[in-house]
Design an enzyme around this catalytic site. Structure first.
Site, PDB file in Angstrom:
ATOM      1  N   HIS A 483       0.815  -1.212   0.000  1.00  0.00           N
ATOM      2  CA  HIS A 483       0.000   0.000   0.000  1.00  0.00           C
ATOM      3  C   HIS A 483       0.848   1.262   0.000  1.00  0.00           C
ATOM      4  CE1 HIS A 483      -3.722   1.942  -0.014  1.00  0.00           C
ATOM      5  NE2 HIS A 483      -4.322   1.372   1.020  1.00  0.00           N
ATOM      6  N   ASP A 487      -2.212   2.255  -4.521  1.00  0.00           N
ATOM      7  CA  ASP A 487      -3.424   2.686  -3.828  1.00  0.00           C
ATOM      8  C   ASP A 487      -4.528   1.651  -4.011  1.00  0.00           C
ATOM      9  OD1 ASP A 487      -2.259   5.074  -2.984  1.00  0.00           O
ATOM     10  OD2 ASP A 487      -2.812   6.118  -4.843  1.00  0.00           O
TER      11      ASP A 487
END
Length: 512
Positions: A483, A487
């Site tokens: 992450h 995204d």
């Protein structure tokens, strides 16, 4: 007597190297095992030691030239008194001091002694454990016949015999740890060649003291290691010619710096639960293999380093299964390999990676490195543990080329024949837990990659299609991603594109 200096074994998949630096010049005195030159391959830097004491004669391969394995690099003339044959004026006591024991039978004095060395193990691997010896002392061996198997923290490496002869001595027994370039055993050939170069009576020349004012180019391997260890040149004392910093000098300096730095105590491992004496007698304790230790370390490092998250979806496999059933016989007849599901998933992932390139990227410090190619890692379970061979440039391959590459890598993985090069450089990974019956799981990233796709078991389930309930072969898909760089929107988009490509394979043909 003239001794040839040849290019050593460079690794299973490396056939040539470039001569980077000569540490000695013609006419220089050299000691046995003193470094003569340094070779650079596309993966590692290899230092070539002197096979005997003497004087460097002719340099055949100059700096910058490309040489193959076993190519002639230079010649060494043994110094006076180092020749294997005793001189007439030697006394009996002097003759007894020669390298060959006085009690050796005449047949042994005519055989050439060949050292069996640890081959190059890979750029990031410096040592291995001797797993199995296939031969015993006194056994006759042929050239290239397998002598032993080494186990590193990544792959198993078989060591072939460098020549034909008899295995005379085993220096590293099973279970012992050996360094890259170390000596494993000694062979005695029956070719009638001269014996191994005896040690010279002349003491080895001492390393020249470092000259702070000299403009000396350090060894490339030393520069690289200094960068990795965070050391500057003034923190390392050179032991090479004219104060040249060598790789071993950097290792010593790094060890000294580490010893002088107070180390925070490691967190204590969770205590083992008490075990009853009756149960302890029925337990079996087995030491983890180096490969299993590395798998454990890398997986835990991945969890500790990446901001790992997993997103899920499901895919209707009917279209792929129908297409495969229709063309599998014709595909096998034309290409000589079976049409499986992995080529469809590889193609679908390549298609999705083009749209969401950050899933194919990696973080390097404060930079994001985008890859304009796809080296697809295919996770494979073996009796030794999980390995991830890499299919290079999968984005430029056809279905048949992908299936052939997967079959070859899979067979090599099962047989323990994968080299370091086979498992390096991957940009994205596919893991198929469905072959073991897994219905759903969250795969762990293979660092430094930023994405891994988990495939699972195909299971018939009732689905609503066009307002009606029908039975369809469904598979859950899981994408684990970092992450920090990917995204949520990009991860979901990637998984949806894989789903769309598999549910309608025609989209792959039209790049939709």
């Amino acid at each position: 007597m003239s001794i040839e200096v040849k290019v050593p074994t460079l690794g299973e998949s490396v056939t040539e190297a470039t001569v980077a630096t000569w540490f000695k010049q013609p006419g220089d005195a050299v000691a046995a095992d003193e470094m003569l030159c340094e070779l650079e391959t596309d993966k590692v830097t290899v230092e070539v030691p002197s096979p005997a004491a003497g004087t460097l004669g002719e340099i055949v391969a100059n700096e910058g030239e490309t040489v193959g394995v076993n190519a002639l690099l230079a010649t060494i003339s043994e110094g006076e008194g180092a020749a294997p044959a005793p001189k007439p004026e030697k006394t009996e006591a002097e003759a007894d001091s020669d390298d060959a024991p006085a009690g050796d039978p005449p047949a042994d004095t005519g055989g050439e002694v060949i050292d069996v060395m640890v081959p190059a193990l890979g750029e990031s691997v410096s040592e291995a454990t001797v797993a199995t010896w296939f031969k015993s002392i006194g056994d006759t061996v042929e050239a290239d016949e397998m002598l032993c198997e080494l186990e590193t923290d990544k792959v198993s490496v078989e060591v072939p015999s460098p020549g034909a002869g008899t295995l005379g001595e085993i220096l590293a027994k099973e279970g012992e740890t050996v360094a890259a370039g170390g000596k494993l055993a000694v062979l005695t050939s029956g070719s009638g060649a001269s014996t191994a170069a005896p040690k010279s009576d002349t003491p080895a020349p001492q390393a020249a003291p470092a000259d702070a004012g000299a403009d000396v180019e350090n060894a490339p391997s030393a520069k690289k290691l200094m960068a990795e260890k965070g050391l500057s040149a003034d923190q390392v004392s050179g032991s090479g010619r004219d104060g040249r910093v060598m790789k071993e000098d950097v290792m010593k300096a790094a060890t000294a710096a580490k010893a002088s730095t107070p180390v925070a105590p490691a967190p204590a491992a969770a205590p083992r639960a008490p075990v009853a004496a009756s149960d302890a007698a029925r337990e079996e304790r087995v030491k983890m293999t180096r490969l299993r230790q590395t798998i454990a370390k890398r997986l835990k490092d991945s969890q500790n380093t990446a901001a790992m998250l997993t997103t899920y979806n499901e895919v209707d496999m009917k279209a792929v299964m129908d297409l495969r059933n229709e063309y599998k016989d014709l595909f096998l007849k034309k290409h000589g390999v079976k049409l499986g599901f992995m080529s469809f998933f590889t193609k679908a992932c390549v298609h999705a990676l083009r749209e969401v390139p950050e899933v194919n990227a990696e973080i390097d410090g404060t930079d994001v490195v985008y890859k304009n190619f796809v080296h697809m890692g295919i996770a494979a379970g073996t009796p030794q543990g999980l390995v991830v061979p890499v299919i290079r440039d999968a984005d430029a391959m056809s279905f048949a080329e992908i299936e052939k590459a997967i079959a070859e890598k899979g067979a090599a993985a099962r047989d323990g024949k994968l080299s370091m090069a086979d498992m390096q450089g991957g940009t994205f990974t596919i893991s198929n837990g469905g072959v073991y019956g897994s219905l759903m799981s969250s795969p762990i990233l293979n660092p430094p990659q930023s994405g891994i796709l988990g495939m699972h078991k195909i299971q018939d389930r009732p689905m609503v299609v066009g307002g009606e309930i029908v039975i369809r072969p469904m598979m859950y898909l899981a994408l684990s991603y970092d992450h920090r760089i990917v995204d949520g929107k990009g991860a979901v988009t990637f998984l949806v594109r894989v789903k769309e490509a598999l549910e309608d394979p025609r989209r792959l043909l039209m790049d939709l």
